[in-house]
Motif scaffolding. Structure first.
Motif, short mmCIF file in Angstrom:
data_model
loop_
_atom_site.label_atom_id
_atom_site.label_comp_id
_atom_site.label_asym_id
_atom_site.label_seq_id
_atom_site.Cartn_x
_atom_site.Cartn_y
_atom_site.Cartn_z
N GLY A 33 36.66 9.97 -89.00
CA GLY A 33 36.79 11.27 -89.64
C GLY A 33 38.07 11.99 -89.30
O GLY A 33 38.40 13.01 -89.91
N GLN A 34 38.83 11.47 -88.33
CA GLN A 34 40.12 12.06 -88.01
C GLN A 34 41.20 11.66 -89.02
O GLN A 34 42.24 12.31 -89.10
CB GLN A 34 40.54 11.64 -86.60
N GLU A 35 40.94 10.59 -89.78
CA GLU A 35 41.92 10.11 -90.75
C GLU A 35 41.44 10.23 -92.19
O GLU A 35 42.23 10.12 -93.11
CB GLU A 35 42.26 8.64 -90.45
N MET A 36 40.14 10.43 -92.38
CA MET A 36 39.57 10.56 -93.71
C MET A 36 38.39 11.53 -93.61
O MET A 36 37.97 11.87 -92.51
CB MET A 36 39.10 9.19 -94.24
N PRO A 37 37.87 12.02 -94.72
CA PRO A 37 36.72 12.93 -94.66
C PRO A 37 35.57 12.32 -93.86
O PRO A 37 35.27 11.13 -94.01
CB PRO A 37 36.35 13.14 -96.14
N ARG A 38 34.96 13.12 -93.00
CA ARG A 38 33.86 12.65 -92.15
C ARG A 38 32.66 12.27 -93.00
O ARG A 38 32.18 13.06 -93.82
CB ARG A 38 33.49 13.77 -91.17
N LYS A 39 32.18 11.05 -92.85
CA LYS A 39 31.04 10.56 -93.64
C LYS A 39 29.83 10.35 -92.75
O LYS A 39 29.93 10.27 -91.53
CB LYS A 39 31.43 9.26 -94.35
N ARG A 40 28.68 10.25 -93.39
CA ARG A 40 27.44 10.03 -92.66
C ARG A 40 26.67 8.90 -93.32
O ARG A 40 26.91 8.55 -94.49
CB ARG A 40 26.59 11.30 -92.63
N LEU A 41 25.72 8.36 -92.58
CA LEU A 41 24.91 7.25 -93.07
C LEU A 41 23.62 7.76 -93.69
O LEU A 41 23.00 8.70 -93.18
CB LEU A 41 24.57 6.30 -91.92
N THR A 42 23.21 7.13 -94.78
CA THR A 42 21.89 7.43 -95.32
C THR A 42 20.84 6.76 -94.45
O THR A 42 21.15 5.87 -93.64
CB THR A 42 21.75 6.93 -96.76
N ILE A 43 19.59 7.18 -94.61
CA ILE A 43 18.50 6.57 -93.84
C ILE A 43 18.40 5.08 -94.14
O ILE A 43 18.18 4.26 -93.23
CB ILE A 43 17.16 7.27 -94.17
N GLU A 44 18.60 4.71 -95.41
CA GLU A 44 18.54 3.30 -95.79
C GLU A 44 19.67 2.50 -95.16
O GLU A 44 19.48 1.35 -94.73
CB GLU A 44 18.61 3.17 -97.31
N ALA A 45 20.86 3.12 -95.05
CA ALA A 45 21.99 2.45 -94.42
C ALA A 45 21.73 2.23 -92.93
O ALA A 45 22.03 1.16 -92.38
CB ALA A 45 23.27 3.25 -94.63
N GLU A 46 21.15 3.23 -92.30
CA GLU A 46 20.82 3.10 -90.87
C GLU A 46 19.81 1.97 -90.65
O GLU A 46 19.94 1.19 -89.70
CB GLU A 46 20.27 4.42 -90.33
N ALA A 47 18.82 1.91 -91.53
CA ALA A 47 17.81 0.86 -91.41
C ALA A 47 18.45 -0.52 -91.57
O ALA A 47 18.10 -1.47 -90.85
CB ALA A 47 16.72 1.06 -92.46
N MET A 69 30.30 11.44 -99.68
CA MET A 69 30.29 11.78 -98.26
C MET A 69 29.24 10.97 -97.49
O MET A 69 29.14 11.10 -96.27
CB MET A 69 30.03 13.28 -98.06
N GLU A 70 28.45 10.17 -98.21
CA GLU A 70 27.43 9.35 -97.58
C GLU A 70 27.73 7.87 -97.79
O GLU A 70 28.22 7.47 -98.84
CB GLU A 70 26.04 9.67 -98.14
N ILE A 71 27.43 7.09 -96.75
CA ILE A 71 27.52 5.63 -96.85
C ILE A 71 26.11 5.11 -97.08
O ILE A 71 25.23 5.30 -96.24
CB ILE A 71 28.11 5.02 -95.56
N GLY A 72 25.89 4.49 -98.23
CA GLY A 72 24.57 4.00 -98.57
C GLY A 72 24.35 2.56 -98.12
O GLY A 72 25.26 1.88 -97.63
N ALA A 73 23.14 2.09 -98.32
CA ALA A 73 22.79 0.73 -97.91
C ALA A 73 23.63 -0.31 -98.64
O ALA A 73 23.97 -1.36 -98.08
CB ALA A 73 21.30 0.48 -98.15
N ASP A 74 23.99 -0.03 -99.90
CA ASP A 74 24.78 -0.99 -100.67
C ASP A 74 26.18 -1.17 -100.10
O ASP A 74 26.82 -2.20 -100.33
CB ASP A 74 24.87 -0.54 -102.13
N GLU A 75 26.68 -0.16 -99.39
CA GLU A 75 28.02 -0.24 -98.80
C GLU A 75 28.03 -0.92 -97.43
O GLU A 75 29.09 -1.17 -96.87
CB GLU A 75 28.64 1.15 -98.67
#
Length: 438
Positions: free
Chosen positions: A380-394, A423-429
């Motif tokens: 997030g220091q070099e690009m917009p701060r992203k977060r993981l979806t629940i499915e991505a975490e799983a 702003m979210e990283i999904g399971a497909d990513e």
């Protein structure tokens, strides 16, 4: 074995006259204490952290140790416990008012007086500093800390409370408020709260203050260099060079010259003399990564250096002494390779004086979430701060992680790129490897 090392160190502690070690990250506090104590004819040694304090105690016959309420490298309570074992004859005064028992200096009042004077020069210091008395009141129970005994009236007045129980509760709250959120049982370089990481941090803290050779073992991608840097940072050599050499990255024909240096004309292409990595690390730490890739012929020369501390440049007849602490790392089973004859057994034993194993990510999956947040925060220091979806975490938790922490970092970076402007990283990513081609 570690316990034997600590008990053995305690034999050296014999209390001396009027020598004190100050352990604090605050240079201003150390200066005020030094001024006060030297006026009372004390010899003062300063340390900016716990590891440096242990080194100072080893180099001197100290009578007392003053420890700040927070240290940058060690948790104060654990550090105090170590000191009690290593140096049972030394008076240990904690500036947070903690009472660890142990020896008492005959000149304890002078130390407490110095604490009070130091506090007078710092209006914004913690409750523990304000609690330091000008002298120890007679008849005070040792079951109470100086904070509790001497500052009851002041705390009661400021908080408008009266009973002893109320004051004790208020003091406990104040002490809790000045305690760091992260107690520091895991080192700053290391992310995770698992038992395995706690044990790793404990071993690093124990060995770092010494010059003992360390062998870091672990799978590829677990963070062995991070561990090596932590050992260096917590050692008395922290102000000197940390030199890295990956034995697998240097051609075999050049590795000896890279390690030991060479003179002009030592071989074809040696148009001038060159300092080797060992010599460049003088006074500091040499980190030999992938030590298992070192050729057998060179291993004998490396063993000689480890045993006597002398090196000889390629093409030179003279030897020189070098003060270097060696930390090596490998992902290979060196002991098994030694049995097979592909690695010198005597060198293995010389390197593995203090072996440290870095746990694989799959064995500490409870740390996965913290590690993911750490890497996302850093990205997030070099690009917009992203977060993981629940499915991505799983999906992350379902993976076996053969590439360990390094693989996790790359998977998250790939996911952040694939998610585009979202702003979210999904399971497909979350993609672990390229699909095999048919």
């Amino acid at each position: 074995m570690v316990g034997e090392m600590l008990v053995g160190a305690g034999v050296l502690n014999g209390a001396s006259s009027r020598t004190v070690v100050l352990a604090s990250a605050d240079a201003g506090l150390r200066q005020r204490l030094r001024t006060s104590l030297t006026g009372l004819r004390w010899q003062v040694r300063e340390a900016s952290g716990g590891a440096e304090a242990i080194a100072q105690l080893e180099d001197s016959r100290s009578e007392a140790l003053l420890v700040d309420s927070w240290l940058p490298d060690l948790e104060v309570g654990e550090f105090a416990g170590q000191i009690r074992v290593m140096y049972p004859g030394i008076e240990l005064l904690r500036m947070d008012g903690g009472n660890d028992g142990g020896a008492r200096s005959p000149r304890r009042n002078e130390l407490l007086h110095a604490l009070r004077e130091a506090q007078d020069g710092a209006a914004n210091d913690t409750v523990a500093w304000a609690a330091a008395p000008t002298a120890v009141p007679r008849g005070v129970s040792r079951g109470f800390t100086e904070v509790q005994v001497l500052k009851r009236s002041e705390v009661s007045d400021s908080l408008h409370i009266g009973s002893d129980r109320q004051v004790s509760v208020a003091l406990a709250g104040l002490e809790e408020s000045i305690r760091p959120v992260n107690s520091g049982w895991v080192l700053p370089e290391m992310v995770g709260t698992s038992e395995a990481m706690g044990e790793l941090a404990r071993l690093i803290r124990l060995v770092a203050p010494r010059s003992t050779t360390v062998l870091i073992e672990g799978e590829t991608g677990t963070g062995k260099e991070v561990v090596a840097r932590a050992v260096h940072r917590l050692s008395e050599r922290a102000g000197k060079s940390f030199v890295v050499l990956n034995c697998a990255a240097i051609p075999e024909a050049l590795l000896e010259a890279e390690l030991f240096g060479h003179t002009r004309g030592a071989f074809t292409g040696a148009v001038q003399s060159r300092t080797g990595r060992i010599e460049a690390a003088h006074g500091g730490t040499l980190f030999l990564d992938e030590i298992g890739e070192m050729p057998l012929a060179l291993q004998a020369k490396m063993l000689r250096f480890l045993e006597c501390g002398e090196l000889q440049r390629v093409g030179d007849n003279e030897t020189m002494r070098v003060d270097v602490r060696v930390v090596a790392a490998t992902h290979q089973p060196l002991e098994k390779r030694a049995e097979e004859g592909t690695f010198r057994l005597d060198l293995y034993h010389r390197l593995a004086v203090f072996p440290v194993e870095v746990p694989a990510l799959r064995t500490r999956m409870e740390d996965l979430g913290l590690l993911a947040e750490h890497f996302l925060e850093r990205m997030g220091q070099e690009m917009p701060r992203k977060r993981l979806t629940i499915e991505a975490e799983a999906r992350l938790h379902e993976h076996h992680w053969p590439g360990n922490v390094r693989e996790l970092m790359h998977v998250l970076e790939r996911g952040a790129i694939l998610s585009g402007d979202r702003m979210e990283i999904g399971a497909d990513e979350i993609r672990f490897r390229r699909a095999s081609r048919g």
